[in-house]
Design an enzyme around this catalytic site. Structure first.
Site, PDB file in Angstrom:
ATOM      1  N   LEU A   1       0.971  -1.205   0.008  1.00  0.00           N
ATOM      2  CA  LEU A   1      -0.116   0.000  -0.068  1.00  0.00           C
ATOM      3  C   LEU A   1       0.729   1.246   0.057  1.00  0.00           C
ATOM      4  O   LEU A   1       2.092   0.977   0.668  1.00  0.00           O
ATOM      5  CB  LEU A   1      -0.768   0.203   1.211  1.00  0.00           C
ATOM      6  CG  LEU A   1      -1.719  -1.282   1.393  1.00  0.00           C
ATOM      7  CD1 LEU A   1      -2.550  -0.866   2.793  1.00  0.00           C
ATOM      8  CD2 LEU A   1      -2.971  -1.179   0.252  1.00  0.00           C
ATOM      9  N   ASP A   2       0.395   2.269  -0.691  1.00  0.00           N
ATOM     10  CA  ASP A   2       1.128   3.541  -0.541  1.00  0.00           C
ATOM     11  C   ASP A   2       1.160   3.977   0.833  1.00  0.00           C
ATOM     12  O   ASP A   2       0.415   3.709   1.592  1.00  0.00           O
ATOM     13  CB  ASP A   2       0.407   4.591  -1.388  1.00  0.00           C
ATOM     14  CG  ASP A   2       0.355   4.340  -2.950  1.00  0.00           C
ATOM     15  OD1 ASP A   2       1.248   3.510  -3.313  1.00  0.00           O
ATOM     16  OD2 ASP A   2      -0.314   5.036  -3.500  1.00  0.00           O
ATOM     17  N   LYS A   3       2.366   4.692   1.187  1.00  0.00           N
ATOM     18  CA  LYS A   3       2.431   5.296   2.549  1.00  0.00           C
ATOM     19  C   LYS A   3       1.271   5.639   3.185  1.00  0.00           C
ATOM     20  O   LYS A   3       0.911   5.623   4.297  1.00  0.00           O
ATOM     21  CB  LYS A   3       3.847   6.170   2.714  1.00  0.00           C
ATOM     22  CG  LYS A   3       4.136   6.418   4.046  1.00  0.00           C
ATOM     23  CD  LYS A   3       5.408   7.244   3.960  1.00  0.00           C
ATOM     24  CE  LYS A   3       5.923   7.530   5.527  1.00  0.00           C
ATOM     25  NZ  LYS A   3       6.968   8.324   5.422  1.00  0.00           N
TER      26      LYS A   3
END
Length: 281
Positions: free
Chosen positions: A125-127
């Site tokens: 997942l993106d940060k």
């Protein structure tokens, strides 16, 4: 690590199990053969090309492996835990893994501290995105889950809060995604980019805001963020893609559910995150 499986039908061999059912690569199958990693539960040897009756129990020892993450004891919210995989909640603003060897301060540092010596994330997942991350607990599981992800056998459901009223309450965005040559980290819809497909359903609208449920056929970098911006409905708080500021400075994207048939137990898993973002109604 060792675990037990049961053959589901007559005539299966160990080779069938590893190559056809789990579809492991030649390298890992060869390594397991050399280590005599598959045996009868009593420790007896079983020939790999011998047809077995349904209901045969096999004891499988996975290849020895150790992940390189530095252990870091911090809060970790585990939603599902079995001998083959974990599903954990990732808070927004926490990266899934370090960007360099020896890095700390990420989800995987926390996971390896509790579940080491081996753990590897199956997807990312993106940060800034919160929600569920699937993690393999041994190398065989990692290979199997990687293949399942590639073949769309793992269903990933997200929710986002977006700007603007949708003309169509559901639809599919099939638009290739590539790098934006004018920005080091941004992506964009580009004819020369990688194939990317996102399905969406508007589940609630309130003035100029909407809650949108999304499912992915592919997993390109920033895919949902790029596709929603491409539709003219950027995620609130996602200023990189034209979204207006949110009250807390974060953007509103959450991975709420993972669904798949467990490759080692045959059971259907439908796991929803027990941690809900404050912005969800």
């Amino acid at each position: 690590m060792e675990f037990t499986v049961v053959t589901a039908e007559d005539g299966w061999t160990i080779e069938n199990l590893l190559r056809d059912r789990w579809r492991l690569g030649r390298k890992i199958v060869h390594e397991m053969r050399m280590q005599d990693a598959v045996k009868a539960p009593d420790g007896g040897r079983t020939r790999w090309n011998e047809p077995l009756p349904a209901g045969t129990f096999l004891s499988i020892r996975t290849p020895d492996a150790k992940s390189d993450y530095v252990p870091e004891t911090c809060e970790l919210n585990v939603i599902h835990d079995d001998p083959h995989c974990l599903i954990v909640h990732k808070p927004a603003a926490l990266a899934v893994h370090p960007n360099e060897p020896g890095g700390t301060g990420t989800l995987m540092n926390r996971v390896i501290a509790r579940f080491g010596p081996y753990a590897e994330h199956v997807h990312r997942l993106d940060k800034g995105t919160s929600g569920l991350v699937l993690i393999a607990r041994h190398p065989v599981a990692k290979a199997v889950f990687d293949r399942m992800l590639e073949e769309k056998a793992i269903r990933r459901t997200y929710v986002a809060e977006t700007a603007g009223a949708f003309k169509k309450r559901s639809g599919t965005v099939s638009a290739p995604i590539g790098r934006d040559r004018h920005h080091a980290t941004r992506r964009r819809v580009s004819p020369s980019g990688q194939h990317a497909v996102t399905h969406y359903d508007v589940i609630r609208e309130d003035g100029d805001r909407a809650i949108v449920q999304l499912e992915l056929d592919t997993g390109r970098t920033h895919q949902i963020r790029v596709h929603l911006a491409h539709l003219g409905h950027p995620i609130i708080g996602d200023v990189l893609y034209g979204g207006r500021l949110s009250g807390d400075g974060s953007y509103r994207l959450h991975a709420e559910r993972l669904s798949f048939i467990h490759p080692f137990t045959g059971k259907s898993l439908d796991i929803e995150d027990s941690v809900r973002p404050e912005w969800l109604p």
